[in-house]
Scaffold this motif. Sequence first.
Motif, PDB file in Angstrom:
ATOM      1  N   GLU A 186      50.199  23.820  -7.885  1.00 29.46           N
ATOM      2  CA  GLU A 186      51.486  24.459  -8.106  1.00 29.46           C
ATOM      3  C   GLU A 186      51.486  25.224  -9.419  1.00 29.46           C
ATOM      4  O   GLU A 186      50.944  24.773 -10.408  1.00 29.46           O
ATOM      5  CB  GLU A 186      52.615  23.421  -8.133  1.00 29.46           C
ATOM      6  N   GLY A 187      52.148  26.384  -9.384  1.00 31.05           N
ATOM      7  CA  GLY A 187      52.378  27.143 -10.609  1.00 31.05           C
ATOM      8  C   GLY A 187      51.263  28.080 -10.977  1.00 31.05           C
ATOM      9  O   GLY A 187      50.101  27.853 -10.691  1.00 31.05           O
ATOM     10  N   VAL A 203      51.992  35.406 -18.563  1.00 34.08           N
ATOM     11  CA  VAL A 203      53.028  35.787 -19.516  1.00 34.08           C
ATOM     12  C   VAL A 203      54.399  35.550 -18.912  1.00 34.08           C
ATOM     13  O   VAL A 203      54.646  35.920 -17.769  1.00 34.08           O
ATOM     14  CB  VAL A 203      52.876  37.270 -19.905  1.00 34.08           C
ATOM     15  N   PRO A 204      55.327  34.903 -19.617  1.00 31.43           N
ATOM     16  CA  PRO A 204      56.657  34.640 -19.070  1.00 31.43           C
ATOM     17  C   PRO A 204      57.365  35.921 -18.665  1.00 31.43           C
ATOM     18  O   PRO A 204      57.146  36.983 -19.239  1.00 31.43           O
ATOM     19  CB  PRO A 204      57.398  33.963 -20.243  1.00 31.43           C
ATOM     20  N   ASP A 205      58.219  35.811 -17.670  1.00 33.97           N
ATOM     21  CA  ASP A 205      59.010  36.945 -17.214  1.00 33.97           C
ATOM     22  C   ASP A 205      60.230  37.066 -18.115  1.00 33.97           C
ATOM     23  O   ASP A 205      61.247  36.409 -17.907  1.00 33.97           O
ATOM     24  CB  ASP A 205      59.446  36.734 -15.759  1.00 33.97           C
ATOM     25  N   LEU A 206      60.151  37.885 -19.142  1.00 32.54           N
ATOM     26  CA  LEU A 206      61.213  38.000 -20.129  1.00 32.54           C
ATOM     27  C   LEU A 206      62.280  38.984 -19.679  1.00 32.54           C
ATOM     28  O   LEU A 206      61.996  39.992 -19.061  1.00 32.54           O
ATOM     29  CB  LEU A 206      60.631  38.458 -21.472  1.00 32.54           C
ATOM     30  N   ALA A 239      58.670  26.831 -17.773  1.00 34.83           N
ATOM     31  CA  ALA A 239      57.227  26.579 -17.917  1.00 34.83           C
ATOM     32  C   ALA A 239      56.619  26.053 -16.620  1.00 34.83           C
ATOM     33  O   ALA A 239      57.249  25.316 -15.862  1.00 34.83           O
ATOM     34  CB  ALA A 239      56.991  25.577 -19.039  1.00 34.83           C
ATOM     35  N   THR A 240      55.387  26.459 -16.364  1.00 39.96           N
ATOM     36  CA  THR A 240      54.648  25.961 -15.210  1.00 39.96           C
ATOM     37  C   THR A 240      53.987  24.633 -15.555  1.00 39.96           C
ATOM     38  O   THR A 240      53.969  24.196 -16.719  1.00 39.96           O
ATOM     39  CB  THR A 240      53.561  26.954 -14.783  1.00 39.96           C
ATOM     40  N   ILE A 277      59.215  19.021 -14.419  1.00 39.34           N
ATOM     41  CA  ILE A 277      59.610  20.034 -13.435  1.00 39.34           C
ATOM     42  C   ILE A 277      60.582  19.446 -12.415  1.00 39.34           C
ATOM     43  O   ILE A 277      61.585  20.071 -12.054  1.00 39.34           O
ATOM     44  CB  ILE A 277      58.365  20.612 -12.738  1.00 39.34           C
ATOM     45  N   SER A 278      60.323  18.201 -11.957  1.00 39.49           N
ATOM     46  CA  SER A 278      61.206  17.555 -10.979  1.00 39.49           C
ATOM     47  C   SER A 278      62.589  17.326 -11.573  1.00 39.49           C
ATOM     48  O   SER A 278      63.617  17.534 -10.910  1.00 39.49           O
ATOM     49  CB  SER A 278      60.597  16.217 -10.533  1.00 39.49           C
ATOM     50  N   TYR A 279      62.624  16.904 -12.843  1.00 35.25           N
ATOM     51  CA  TYR A 279      63.912  16.634 -13.484  1.00 35.25           C
ATOM     52  C   TYR A 279      64.756  17.901 -13.605  1.00 35.25           C
ATOM     53  O   TYR A 279      65.958  17.893 -13.299  1.00 35.25           O
ATOM     54  CB  TYR A 279      63.683  16.024 -14.871  1.00 35.25           C
TER      55      TYR A 279
END
Length: 210
Positions: free
Chosen positions: A126-127, A131-134, A154-155, A174-176
């Motif tokens: 998964e993931g 670079v983050p999608d800003l 974050a991945t 990620i689940s939380y």
Amino acid sequence: MREKFENYRTLFIAVGSSLLVLLLAGLLLFNTNKREKEPEEWLNASSEPDTVEISDSSETPKTVMYVDVKGAIHSPGIYTIDSDMRVWDVLVLAGGMTDQADEKQINLSQKVQDQMVIYVPTIGEEGVFSVPDLTAGQEEKDPEKTGKINLNTATEQELMTLSGIGQKKAQEIISYREESGGFTSVEELTNISGFGEKTVEKIRDSVYVS
């Protein structure tokens, strides 16, 4: 009779001399006109390369950038790229994806950025770490958040780079956030089983929420 022959001979020589003079005069006139035209033709011909050189010099140089390619790729590493390249172009430079790569998780048409990390996940993983999608570049311009990881975006691979965070804890984060609708503060990590105050304190300076 002899006197008559001499007269014809004299006339023949005179006519021949006249024709030779006319021929020489014609050749001289032809060469003079040719020399007058040659400079003009030479100037016209020599001006064409100058036009081509001016056109070539007007091209805008491309910006050289660097990206880090990781994961299910044949030749992972750091590559020098041009500013107009896409993720697909970079993966080709890196030898292409392996048979275990899950290309469905990658946006192959995305334009690359300087210092970008392109992570190619394997099937079932998964993931994608990149670079983050800003939005409008607001996060990138914030010096307090530069180099930090956003807990809400974050991945799994990004979270695993944090001190004391393995794959299991990254999956729990990620689940939380998916169940709760996202983090409102870093301290909210203590709501997750296995995250004590000491664990949160270790990663506090490396994470943020938005």
